[in-house]
Design an enzyme around this catalytic site. Structure first.
Site, short mmCIF file in Angstrom:
data_model
loop_
_atom_site.label_atom_id
_atom_site.label_comp_id
_atom_site.label_asym_id
_atom_site.label_seq_id
_atom_site.Cartn_x
_atom_site.Cartn_y
_atom_site.Cartn_z
CG HIS A 88 44.87 -38.84 36.62
ND1 HIS A 88 44.92 -37.64 37.30
CD2 HIS A 88 45.90 -38.80 35.72
CE1 HIS A 88 45.93 -36.92 36.84
NE2 HIS A 88 46.53 -37.60 35.88
CE LYS B 215 31.87 -35.85 41.06
NZ LYS B 215 32.37 -36.94 40.22
#
Length: 390
Positions: free
Chosen positions: A72, A297
Site C-alpha cells: 500500500h 504498531k
C-alpha cells in the site's frame, strides 16, 4: 539441556528472533505453552512496516510475503462524509506498508525454523525463568508431568502480556504505565472484496470505523463499540448496517457484505513496562508493551525490539562486547514511546468520546481537516504510519 539463548513464546517476535539467531549461528530454543495449531488459529492484524519486511527478509522468511502481500502506497481518513487520501509513498520519500496477516508471518517463520532445524518445544507447561539476576540463568518447564530444565546464557521473554517472564520480575524492579480506553473494536472477517484498495480510517459521530483487508478477496472491518458489548449480541446484518452508517456515501453504497468467518471484540489499551532488561532476562513485544491497534504498531514494535536485541546478541557472541545488550532497553523504549504516542494520538483523533460532547467532535473534525490539508501535518502522520527508523 543447554543452549545459548532460551526464548519463551513462539509468536512472531520469538520466532523472528530465533530465526535471526539461527542464521547467525547462535544456538537457541523456543518454548511455548500451547501447540503450533493453536498459535496459527489466532487471527491478528497485519500491516507491516518496511523495517519489519526487511527483518523477515533478513531471516530468509519473506518469500511468500512478497508473493502474496499487498503493498500500500497510501491510506485514507474519512470524516464529514468525505475521505481524503494520505500519499504515504510520496510524503516519505518512497516508503510503503505491506498488508500481510500476522498469522501468515508466524506460519512462514515456523516453516523456516523447521527447514533450518531450529528447536521448538510446544505444550511446555509451567514455564518459569530462574537465576537471571546472576550469570547462570535457566528455565524450568513441565512436559507430561515431568519437570525439565534448560540452562542458557540469556532468557528472552516473548510470551505476551500474561506470560511468566514479566511476572517473574520483582515488583520493585519494574514500573508500568497504562491507559485503558472506554471502548473496544468489534471486528468482522469475511470473504468479500475490500471496499477500497487501501485502508480507510473513519471518524463519525456514531463512532470510529476501519476498512481493512487480508487479501483481494478477504476483508477485515471494525467498528467502535462499548466495552460492555458482546460479539455474539451482534448479528452480521447489524454489523454491516452500522458500518455503512459510519462510511462516506460512496463507500457505503459500494460495500459488499457476506457471512462473517470470525467476529470478536478487542479491548483497547496502552501499556508499557520499564525497563525491558533485568540482568540476563530481556522482554520483547507484548511482554513489555501493548498499543491500541489504531496505529497498526503492535507487531511492528515487537519486530523493532527483535532488531535491537538481535544486534546486541550478535555483537556479544561475535565480538565479545556487551555494549549492545546493555543499551537494549534504552534503545527499544525510545522507539516504543514514540509508537505509543502515535497510536494514542490516532485513537484520540478518530474515536468518539461521548463525555467530550459536540465540542469534542468539532475539535476532532477541525484537527482532521488541518491534517489532510497541511503537507507538514500529512507528512508527520505518514512518517509515523510507515514506521520510524530503527
Amino acid at each position: 539441556m543447554r543452549t545459548q539463548v532460551a526464548i519463551i513464546g513462539s509468536g512472531p517476535s520469538g520466532l523472528l528472533l530465533g530465526q535471526l539467531l539461527t542464521n547467525a549461528g547462535i544456538e537457541n530454543i523456543v518454548l511455548d505453552r500451547v501447540d503450533r495449531n493453536y498459535i496459527l488459529g489466532r487471527i491478528r492484524a497485519g500491516v507491516l512496516e518496511q523495517g519489519t519486511v526487511g527483518l523477515l527478509d533478513e531471516a530468509k522468511a519473506g518469500k511468500r510475503m512478497h508473493a502474496e502481500g499487498i503493498v500500500h502506497e497510501g491510506t485514507s481518513l474519512a470524516f464529514n462524509g468525505t475521505h481524503h487520501r494520505i500519499d504515504l509513498k510520496e510524503l516519505t520519500g518512497g516508503k510503503t506498508v505491506t498488508i500481510y496477516g500476522q498469522t501468515e508471518v508466524t506460519h512462514d517463520l515456523m516453516d523456516r525454523r523447521s527447514e533450518t532445524g531450529g528447536a521448538t518445544i510446544y505444550n511446555a507447561k509451567n514455564v518459569q525463568p530462574h537465576g537471571y539476576e546472576g550469570d547462570r540463568p535457566y528455565i524450568t518447564y513441565e512436559m507430561e508431568g515431568i519437570e525439565h530444565r534448560i540452562d542458557c546464557d540469556f532468557i528472552v521473554g516473548c510470551d505476551g502480556y500474561h506470560g511468566p517472564s514479566r511476572a517473574s520480575v520483582p515488583e520493585n524492579a519494574i514500573k508500568t504505565y497504562e491507559k485503558i480506553y472506554p471502548f473496544g473494536w468489534l471486528g468482522v472477517l469475511a470473504d468479500v472484496p475490500p471496499v477500497s484498495d487501501e485502508l480507510i480510517y473513519a471518524n463519525h459521530e456514531r463512532g470510529f470505523a476501519l476498512c481493512s483487508m487480508r487479501s483481494h478477496t478477504r476483508s477485515r472491518y471494525y467498528i467502535q463499540c462499548p466495552s460492555s458489548d458482546k460479539a455474539e449480541e451482534w448479528s452480521d446484518d447489524g454489523f454491516w448496517d452500522e458500518l455503512r452508517r459510519r462510511l462516506p456515501k460512496e463507500q457505503a453504497e459500494s460495500l459488499i457484505t457476506g457471512a462473517s468467518i470470525e467476529k470478536s471484540i478487542a479491548p483497547l489499551r496502552s501499556f508499557v513496562a520499564e525497563p525491558m532488561r533485568f540482568g540476563r532476562l530481556f522482554l520483547a513485544g507484548d511482554a513489555a508493551h501493548i498499543v491500541p491497534p489504531t496505529g497498526a504498531k503492535g507487531l511492528n514494535l515487537a519486530a523493532s525490539d527483535v532488531h535491537y536485541l538481535f544486534e546486541g546478541l550478535r555483537e556479544f557472541y561475535g565480538e565479545g562486547s556487551s555494549a549492545g545488550i546493555d543499551d537494549y532497553s534504552r534503545r527499544a523504549l525510545a522507539r516504543v514511546w514514540k509508537a505509543v504516542r502515535f497510536s494514542w494520538s490516532m485513537t484520540m483523533l478518530l474515536h468518539r468520546f461521548p463525555e467530550n460532547g459536540e465540542f469534542g467532535q468539532k475539535i476532532q473534525e477541525a484537527e482532521l481537516d488541518y491534517l489532510v490539508h497541511s503537507r507538514a501535518a500529512s507528512a508527520a502522520l505518514a512518517e509515523n504510519y510507515v514506521g520510524l527508523p530503527f
